[in-house]
Write a protein that holds these residues in place. Sequence first.
Motif, PDB file in Angstrom:
ATOM      1  N   TRP A  90     -12.306  -0.683  -7.584  1.00 39.96           N
ATOM      2  CA  TRP A  90     -11.326  -1.093  -6.583  1.00 39.96           C
ATOM      3  C   TRP A  90     -11.765  -2.408  -5.946  1.00 39.96           C
ATOM      4  CZ3 TRP A  90      -6.645   0.933  -5.752  1.00 39.96           C
ATOM      5  CH2 TRP A  90      -6.385   2.198  -6.278  1.00 39.96           C
ATOM      6  N   TYR A  91     -10.817  -3.340  -5.816  1.00 35.19           N
ATOM      7  CA  TYR A  91     -11.056  -4.641  -5.200  1.00 35.19           C
ATOM      8  C   TYR A  91     -10.039  -4.854  -4.086  1.00 35.19           C
ATOM      9  CZ  TYR A  91     -13.965  -5.694  -9.220  1.00 35.19           C
ATOM     10  OH  TYR A  91     -14.955  -5.663 -10.170  1.00 35.19           O
ATOM     11  N   VAL A  92     -10.411  -5.654  -3.107  1.00 36.61           N
ATOM     12  CA  VAL A  92      -9.496  -6.012  -2.027  1.00 36.61           C
ATOM     13  C   VAL A  92      -8.868  -7.358  -2.379  1.00 36.61           C
ATOM     14  CG1 VAL A  92      -9.251  -6.519   0.428  1.00 36.61           C
ATOM     15  CG2 VAL A  92     -10.884  -4.783  -0.330  1.00 36.61           C
ATOM     16  N   ILE A  93      -7.551  -7.392  -2.375  1.00 38.91           N
ATOM     17  CA  ILE A  93      -6.804  -8.602  -2.683  1.00 38.91           C
ATOM     18  C   ILE A  93      -6.234  -9.154  -1.381  1.00 38.91           C
ATOM     19  CG2 ILE A  93      -4.921  -9.596  -4.031  1.00 38.91           C
ATOM     20  CD1 ILE A  93      -7.076  -8.218  -5.755  1.00 38.91           C
ATOM     21  N   GLN A  94      -6.548 -10.403  -1.071  1.00 40.87           N
ATOM     22  CA  GLN A  94      -5.962 -11.052   0.109  1.00 40.87           C
ATOM     23  C   GLN A  94      -4.699 -11.766  -0.338  1.00 40.87           C
ATOM     24  OE1 GLN A  94      -8.376 -14.043   2.005  1.00 40.87           O
ATOM     25  NE2 GLN A  94      -7.091 -14.059   3.818  1.00 40.87           N
ATOM     26  N   THR A  95      -3.604 -11.497   0.370  1.00 42.28           N
ATOM     27  CA  THR A  95      -2.330 -12.117   0.026  1.00 42.28           C
ATOM     28  C   THR A  95      -2.005 -13.221   1.023  1.00 42.28           C
ATOM     29  OG1 THR A  95      -0.967 -10.650   1.372  1.00 42.28           O
ATOM     30  CG2 THR A  95      -1.493  -9.914  -0.864  1.00 42.28           C
ATOM     31  N   PHE A 134      -2.905   0.068  -4.189  1.00 35.70           N
ATOM     32  CA  PHE A 134      -2.822   0.911  -2.993  1.00 35.70           C
ATOM     33  C   PHE A 134      -2.481  -0.003  -1.826  1.00 35.70           C
ATOM     34  CE2 PHE A 134      -5.016   2.970   0.693  1.00 35.70           C
ATOM     35  CZ  PHE A 134      -4.117   4.016   0.820  1.00 35.70           C
ATOM     36  N   LEU A 135      -1.286   0.199  -1.260  1.00 28.38           N
ATOM     37  CA  LEU A 135      -0.817  -0.584  -0.117  1.00 28.38           C
ATOM     38  C   LEU A 135      -0.421   0.393   0.981  1.00 28.38           C
ATOM     39  CD1 LEU A 135      -0.001  -3.245   1.233  1.00 28.38           C
ATOM     40  CD2 LEU A 135       2.214  -3.039   0.109  1.00 28.38           C
ATOM     41  N   PRO A 136      -1.362   0.723   1.904  1.00 32.07           N
ATOM     42  CA  PRO A 136      -1.026   1.666   2.977  1.00 32.07           C
ATOM     43  C   PRO A 136      -0.019   1.054   3.948  1.00 32.07           C
ATOM     44  CG  PRO A 136      -3.249   0.806   3.278  1.00 32.07           C
ATOM     45  CD  PRO A 136      -2.731   0.240   1.989  1.00 32.07           C
ATOM     46  N   LEU A 137       1.002   1.844   4.282  1.00 33.64           N
ATOM     47  CA  LEU A 137       2.071   1.382   5.174  1.00 33.64           C
ATOM     48  C   LEU A 137       2.061   2.185   6.465  1.00 33.64           C
ATOM     49  CD1 LEU A 137       4.903   1.087   2.514  1.00 33.64           C
ATOM     50  CD2 LEU A 137       3.470  -0.751   3.426  1.00 33.64           C
ATOM     51  N   LEU A 138       2.589   1.573   7.528  1.00 37.65           N
ATOM     52  CA  LEU A 138       2.626   2.176   8.853  1.00 37.65           C
ATOM     53  C   LEU A 138       4.040   2.054   9.405  1.00 37.65           C
ATOM     54  CD1 LEU A 138       1.038   3.307  11.325  1.00 37.65           C
ATOM     55  CD2 LEU A 138       0.686   0.932  12.001  1.00 37.65           C
ATOM     56  N   GLU A 139       4.575   3.160   9.896  1.00 33.46           N
ATOM     57  CA  GLU A 139       5.903   3.152  10.510  1.00 33.46           C
ATOM     58  C   GLU A 139       5.764   2.813  11.989  1.00 33.46           C
ATOM     59  OE1 GLU A 139       9.281   6.398  11.666  1.00 33.46           O
ATOM     60  OE2 GLU A 139       8.233   6.660   9.765  1.00 33.46           O
ATOM     61  N   TYR A 196      -3.430  -7.810   3.138  1.00 33.82           N
ATOM     62  CA  TYR A 196      -4.411  -7.220   2.228  1.00 33.82           C
ATOM     63  C   TYR A 196      -3.811  -6.026   1.495  1.00 33.82           C
ATOM     64  CZ  TYR A 196      -7.761  -9.949   4.876  1.00 33.82           C
ATOM     65  OH  TYR A 196      -8.418 -10.988   5.480  1.00 33.82           O
ATOM     66  N   LEU A 197      -4.245  -5.836   0.248  1.00 36.63           N
ATOM     67  CA  LEU A 197      -3.952  -4.628  -0.495  1.00 36.63           C
ATOM     68  C   LEU A 197      -5.133  -4.352  -1.420  1.00 36.63           C
ATOM     69  CD1 LEU A 197      -2.989  -5.563  -3.573  1.00 36.63           C
ATOM     70  CD2 LEU A 197      -0.898  -6.058  -2.364  1.00 36.63           C
ATOM     71  N   PHE A 198      -5.138  -3.182  -2.020  1.00 34.92           N
ATOM     72  CA  PHE A 198      -6.255  -2.762  -2.864  1.00 34.92           C
ATOM     73  C   PHE A 198      -5.763  -2.625  -4.294  1.00 34.92           C
ATOM     74  CE2 PHE A 198      -6.692  -1.136   1.407  1.00 34.92           C
ATOM     75  CZ  PHE A 198      -7.958  -1.560   1.760  1.00 34.92           C
ATOM     76  N   ALA A 199      -6.586  -3.072  -5.256  1.00 35.42           N
ATOM     77  CA  ALA A 199      -6.215  -3.003  -6.665  1.00 35.42           C
ATOM     78  C   ALA A 199      -7.340  -2.378  -7.476  1.00 35.42           C
ATOM     79  CB  ALA A 199      -5.904  -4.388  -7.192  1.00 35.42           C
ATOM     80  N   HIS A 200      -6.974  -1.467  -8.357  1.00 35.36           N
ATOM     81  CA  HIS A 200      -7.920  -0.785  -9.242  1.00 35.36           C
ATOM     82  C   HIS A 200      -7.845  -1.511 -10.585  1.00 35.36           C
ATOM     83  CE1 HIS A 200      -9.282   3.064 -11.392  1.00 35.36           C
ATOM     84  NE2 HIS A 200     -10.305   2.577 -10.733  1.00 35.36           N
ATOM     85  N   LEU A 201      -8.864  -2.321 -10.868  1.00 38.91           N
ATOM     86  CA  LEU A 201      -8.779  -3.156 -12.059  1.00 38.91           C
ATOM     87  C   LEU A 201     -10.139  -3.428 -12.680  1.00 38.91           C
ATOM     88  CD1 LEU A 201      -9.550  -6.378 -11.063  1.00 38.91           C
ATOM     89  CD2 LEU A 201      -7.446  -5.937  -9.856  1.00 38.91           C
ATOM     90  N   ASP A 202     -10.090  -3.893 -13.924  1.00 38.89           N
ATOM     91  CA  ASP A 202     -11.275  -4.361 -14.630  1.00 38.89           C
ATOM     92  C   ASP A 202     -11.293  -5.870 -14.455  1.00 38.89           C
ATOM     93  OD1 ASP A 202     -13.237  -5.199 -16.370  1.00 38.89           O
ATOM     94  OD2 ASP A 202     -12.531  -4.006 -18.065  1.00 38.89           O
ATOM     95  N   LEU A 203     -12.235  -6.370 -13.693  1.00 37.05           N
ATOM     96  CA  LEU A 203     -12.267  -7.791 -13.355  1.00 37.05           C
ATOM     97  C   LEU A 203     -12.369  -8.667 -14.597  1.00 37.05           C
ATOM     98  CD1 LEU A 203     -12.041  -9.236 -10.679  1.00 37.05           C
ATOM     99  CD2 LEU A 203     -14.497  -9.474 -10.638  1.00 37.05           C
TER     100      LEU A 203
END
Length: 87
Positions: free
Chosen positions: A3-8, A28-33, A53-60
């Motif tokens: 898992w890596y953190v992606i800055q958008t 994985f993009l956690p959302l808040l109401e 920010y969001l999280f991505a499960h990837l092979d770098l």
Amino acid sequence: MLWYVIQTKPGNERRVETHLLGQKIEIFLPLLETHQYSLGKMVQKIQPLFPNYLFAHLDLNLHYYNVKWTRGVSKILGAGDGPGPYF
């Protein structure tokens, strides 16, 4: 795969999510109401829990350039000289 953190870029979390899902990368993009008043009415909004920010499960080794050059991505976070996994 890790898992890596992606800055958008600001406000591009959903755009990046859509593009990466299209590349078969798990996201994985956690959302808040939230609720806010707008023009005297209560309005429901769903926003990212961690803006930009969001999280991505990837092979770098396989996905680095595809993720790095995805529209809306600023960078893959890491410590020191390059991207690093977080969990």
